[in-house]
Design a protein around this motif. Structure first.
Motif, PDB file in Angstrom:
ATOM      1  N   VAL A 102       0.819  -1.216   0.000  1.00  0.00           N
ATOM      2  CA  VAL A 102       0.000   0.000   0.000  1.00  0.00           C
ATOM      3  C   VAL A 102       0.854   1.268   0.000  1.00  0.00           C
ATOM      4  CG1 VAL A 102      -2.030  -1.056   1.037  1.00  0.00           C
ATOM      5  CG2 VAL A 102      -0.233  -0.127   2.528  1.00  0.00           C
ATOM      6  N   GLY A 103       2.178   1.109   0.102  1.00  0.00           N
ATOM      7  CA  GLY A 103       3.062   2.257  -0.034  1.00  0.00           C
ATOM      8  C   GLY A 103       3.564   2.900   1.240  1.00  0.00           C
ATOM      9  N   ARG A 239      -8.130  -1.701   1.382  1.00  0.00           N
ATOM     10  CA  ARG A 239      -6.926  -1.433   0.593  1.00  0.00           C
ATOM     11  C   ARG A 239      -7.020  -0.082  -0.120  1.00  0.00           C
ATOM     12  NH1 ARG A 239      -7.652  -4.409  -3.366  1.00  0.00           N
ATOM     13  NH2 ARG A 239      -7.172  -6.446  -2.448  1.00  0.00           N
ATOM     14  N   LYS A 243      -4.704   3.333   0.720  1.00  0.00           N
ATOM     15  CA  LYS A 243      -3.891   3.991  -0.315  1.00  0.00           C
ATOM     16  C   LYS A 243      -4.273   5.453  -0.453  1.00  0.00           C
ATOM     17  CE  LYS A 243      -2.747  -0.058  -3.152  1.00  0.00           C
ATOM     18  NZ  LYS A 243      -2.859  -0.699  -4.482  1.00  0.00           N
TER      19      LYS A 243
END
Length: 255
Positions: A102-103, A239, A243
């Motif tokens: 997800v960064g 999710r 994000k």
């Protein structure tokens, strides 16, 4: 308890913690002491599990005992315990994979969140909604009875976790692992101890029991191949929301 640990260890068995470490007991619930007091106040992200399990308690107690016997001061020993025992085992790789997907690694400016357990451990604080290990009917506590409904458990949130979260600034991100830790953090946010926007909720708990959910969260398994135990819509929503939340946080850093 410190003197007891110093004298007895390192022979602690996580499945048979001694009565000398018992903090509270009510019916089938037992709460034992384990040395998880260290707080990394310089952290940029806080990973919050539900409670240390038997394996983590054993690692923590024996690591702490060995550190003290080697002449390490208490504060340094407690810091070593956190690094050695928190989310120990296969959970670390599963958790790192989800965070990278997800960064979170990009937000922190690191190649991978695997570094949060190694060269970048200075950026993370590991904790649990219930900091001291809880057992229910002799097994690791997994969320029932509900921690916010049971006084034998809720005191850890009111008396320990609440003081802990207040040591972090508003730019620190709290990542609860699973719905139960998320509920504890949201409860504290309603009390004003942190902002709800700091809580990045929706990441599955990284235990082996959640293997299918983890794979789907990381988009490694097709929706039509999921078992009935995995709710794809819930994971898809989480999710996407995570994000988007991370994107907003990243943009705010440059405003």
């Amino acid at each position: 308890m410190m003197s007891f640990i110093r004298e007895v260890g390192p022979v602690f068995d996580g499945s048979k913690l001694p009565d000398e470490l018992l903090l509270r007991e009510k019916g089938a619930l037992q709460v034992f002491y384990a040395p998880f007091e260290h707080i990394n106040v310089k952290a940029k992200v806080v990973l919050c599990g539900i409670t240390p399990g038997a394996a983590q308690a054993e690692i923590a107690l024996n690591t702490f005992s060995m550190q003290l016997r080697d002449g390490v001061n208490e504060a340094e020993a407690l810091a070593t315990v956190k690094s050695a025992a928190s989310f120990a085992g296969s959970m670390r790789s599963s958790l790192s994979k989800m965070l990278d997907h997800v960064g979170v690694n990009e937000l922190l400016g690191i190649d991978s969140c695997t570094g949060l357990f190694d060269e970048h451990k200075d950026m993370v604080h590991y904790t649990s909604a219930l900091k001291n290990p809880v057992f229910y009917r002799g097994a690791n506590y997994t969320g029932n009875p509900l921690m916010l409904k049971e006084d034998a458990l809720k005191w850890q949130i009111d008396e320990i976790l609440s003081k802990e979260v207040q040591q972090f600034g508003e730019d620190v991100i709290f990542i609860p692992l699973g719905p139960k830790p998320a509920q504890a953090l949201l409860y504290l946010s309603k009390k004003g101890f942190l902002k709800q926007g700091q809580i990045l909720q929706g990441i599955p708990h990284p235990s082996g029991a959640n293997a299918e959910r983890i794979k789907y969260f990381c988009e490694e398994k097709e929706k039509d191949k999921l078992s009935s135990r995995t709710n794809a819509e819930v994971i898809d929503d989480a999710r996407s929301r995570i994000k988007a939340q991370l994107a907003d946080i990243t943009m705010s850093k440059y405003d």
